[in-house]
Design an enzyme around this catalytic site. Structure first.
Site, PDB file in Angstrom:
ATOM      1  N   ASN A  23      22.098  15.742 -43.500  1.00  0.00           N
ATOM      2  CA  ASN A  23      20.669  16.044 -43.176  1.00  0.00           C
ATOM      3  C   ASN A  23      20.129  16.578 -41.821  1.00  0.00           C
ATOM      4  OD1 ASN A  23      19.802  12.972 -44.603  1.00  0.00           O
ATOM      5  ND2 ASN A  23      20.254  14.968 -45.497  1.00  0.00           N
ATOM      6  N   ARG A  62      19.088  20.348 -40.165  1.00  0.00           N
ATOM      7  CA  ARG A  62      17.692  20.722 -40.257  1.00  0.00           C
ATOM      8  C   ARG A  62      16.693  19.707 -40.171  1.00  0.00           C
ATOM      9  NH1 ARG A  62      20.597  19.756 -44.296  1.00  0.00           N
ATOM     10  NH2 ARG A  62      19.832  18.668 -46.316  1.00  0.00           N
ATOM     11  N   ASP A  76      11.873  18.920 -52.514  1.00  0.00           N
ATOM     12  CA  ASP A  76      12.799  20.043 -52.733  1.00  0.00           C
ATOM     13  C   ASP A  76      13.233  19.870 -54.270  1.00  0.00           C
ATOM     14  OD1 ASP A  76      14.107  17.587 -53.025  1.00  0.00           O
ATOM     15  OD2 ASP A  76      15.898  18.459 -52.038  1.00  0.00           O
ATOM     16  N   CYS A  82      18.135  23.003 -52.174  1.00  0.00           N
ATOM     17  CA  CYS A  82      18.723  23.262 -50.898  1.00  0.00           C
ATOM     18  C   CYS A  82      20.369  22.723 -50.590  1.00  0.00           C
ATOM     19  CB  CYS A  82      18.222  22.662 -49.534  1.00  0.00           C
ATOM     20  SG  CYS A  82      16.644  23.607 -49.427  1.00  0.00           S
ATOM     21  N   CYS A 112      29.661  20.459 -59.874  1.00  0.00           N
ATOM     22  CA  CYS A 112      29.245  21.491 -58.960  1.00  0.00           C
ATOM     23  C   CYS A 112      29.011  20.855 -57.577  1.00  0.00           C
ATOM     24  CB  CYS A 112      27.862  21.976 -59.282  1.00  0.00           C
ATOM     25  SG  CYS A 112      26.499  21.227 -59.436  1.00  0.00           S
TER      26      CYS A 112
END
Length: 490
Positions: free
Chosen positions: A178, A181, A238, A296, A448
């Site tokens: 985190n 940003r 998000d 993100c 993923c």
């Protein structure tokens, strides 16, 4: 005969007469002129007359240069050229004027202290803000949904600006990833509750701000109750289910929704307010298919981008609270960091919008996970949870030698950072062309970064006839946390 007469007021009494030094009134006598004065400026009456209606003994009234006590007192006639002067004969000066409303809150807005005058000085000298505007900010409340990349600069600037009450909804803990940003946090915050760290940071920045933490996941069951007490709601989320949930709750409650979103090098910002313009559903009636637009965490984001979009959201929020400027209602701002360019698109209210249109069909909050297609459809009779496998369970199966094919659907640059032993890289966008490489007789575990893209791959393979499928819940990140810490996290 009545005349227009000028009455000169001393400095202590001017605060009760609109700061005027001279007031013109009609009257034929001193008494009539004084009566006209207090009828126009009622606050003066208690300073000039006692409870019996008599002129107070410590107040002297002069007709030109003569004390009316030595003439005919209040019955003294006034000529057209005469003037009156009120002179309080109180030891040491005059009656102390009442303190201004900004320091007492007598007009209903919260007062400002001397320390706050200094803190907000650059606001106070803006005519569009001033004392009243700053006090409106102090009286205002804002709910920030999401204490991440967008919520960080947003909350910091709202607190610095003096917004009186800031609510924050989040349920996560600070992760090292985190810090690239989310500027609310530092290295010492890692592992701690985001809300605890955020509250400490905001109160440290401005002790005069009240921070209300709501450490919970926003759901259809609690959204209306959480949003209702706040003046403005700001969407710093998000994911699509929460974004539609925030929009729908704001429309049902009649509140403005300050919107922002970011992805890689691009950002968007707007203000949705169905009372005067479009809502989010007017812009996007339906969400994209799961995995088409990665979060993100899956797709990445330039660290400074949320700083810019979050700051735009803060600007729009302050404008709404102050009632100044032209808001982004009906406008969508698009920003591209790679070209450092802004574009603006006009948004229109959709009369057929199922939520805010002429004949709405959505009148309550719904299941937003299902609406966004994030719950796999169990058309084969398998429960939705049956399509997933946890990292520990996969590790145990591999350790005992089960025949499992691990397919990594991330991008090649992510594979270079970290990958699982024995996995095969087939990026999601190449999967349709490489179906022949997969054996339908073997069990396939897809993964993923965090599990979103691989779930989309699972849905594609299932529709292509594959049945022995599992999605690694939490992706390679969960594998690193729960099974093998030597696999780098990113």
């Amino acid at each position: 005969m009545s005349h227009t007469t000028k009455i000169h007021l001393p400095t202590p009494l001017r605060a009760y007469a609109g700061s005027q030094a001279v007031v013109e009134v009609e009257g034929a006598t001193v008494g009539e002129a004084l009566t006209a004065l207090v009828e126009r400026h009622g606050e003066l009456k208690r300073h000039l007359y006692d409870e019996h209606g008599r002129l107070r003994r410590y107040v002297n009234v002069y007709l030109n240069d003569q004390d009316v006590r030595h003439l005919e007192r209040e019955a003294t006639p006034i000529a057209p050229s005469d003037t009156l002067s009120i002179v309080p004969s109180i030891a040491g000066g005059a009656t102390r004027p009442a303190p201004p409303a900004w320091s007492t809150g007598a007009d209903g807005l919260p007062p400002l202290s001397q320390d706050e005058l200094l803190r907000y000085g650059r606001h106070l000298i803006l005519p569009e803000v001033g004392l009243d505007g700053q006090r409106r900010l102090k009286a205002a409340s804002v709910l920030v949904v999401g204490a991440g990349g967008l919520g960080s600069p947003l909350a910091l600037y709202l607190a610095a600006a003096g917004v009186g009450r800031i609510g924050i909804v989040d349920f996560d803990r600070v992760d090292a990833s985190n810090l690239q940003r989310q500027i609310l946090y530092d290295s010492d915050s890692v592992g701690h509750s985001k809300l605890e760290a955020a509250r400490a940071r905001l109160v440290g920045l401005n002790p005069g701000v009240r921070v209300d933490p709501h450490e919970t996941r926003l759901t259809s069951e609690n959204a209306l109750d959480l949003l209702a007490p706040y003046d403005v709601v700001v969407d710093g989320t998000d994911n699509f289910p929460t974004r539609y949930l925030v929009n729908d709750a704001c429309v049902l409650l009649g509140k403005p929704n300050v919107y922002g979103s970011i992805f890689r090098f691009e950002g968007q910002a707007s203000v949705f307010d169905a009372r005067v313009g479009p809502c989010y559903r007017c812009l996007y009636p339906d969400p994209p298919p799961p995995g088409l637009v990665p979060s993100c965490a899956e797709g990445g984001v330039l660290g400074v981008l949320p700083g810019l979009i979050g700051t735009i959201q803060a600007i729009e929020t302050l404008k709404l609270l102050l009632g100044i400027g032209e808001s982004l209602v009906g406008r969508l701002v698009l920003f591209d960091a790679l070209t450092l360019s802004f574009r603006e698109l006009a948004l229109k209210k959709d009369p057929d919008c199922p939520l805010c249109g002429v004949r709405p069909t959505i009148t309550r909050l719904v299941d937003y996970e299902a609406f966004c297609g994030l719950t796999p459809v169990a058309s084969t009779g398998v429960e939705p949870g049956g399509w997933e496998i946890g990292a520990r369970e996969l590790g145990e199966r591999l350790a005992r030698g089960d025949d499992v094919a691990i397919i990594d659907v991330r991008e090649p640059h992510e594979w270079q950072i970290a990958h699982l032993p024995g996995a095969t890289l087939i990026p999601l966008n190449t999967l349709p062309a490489r179906l022949a490489e997969l054996d339908t007789s073997r069990e396939i575990v897809l993964h993923c970064h965090h599990g979103q893209r691989s779930m989309r791959a699972l849905e594609f393979l299932r529709q292509s006839g594959f049945r022995k499928l599992k999605n690694l819940k939490g992706g390679i990140d969960a594998w690193s946390k729960d099974v093998d810490p030597s696999v780098p996290r990113y």
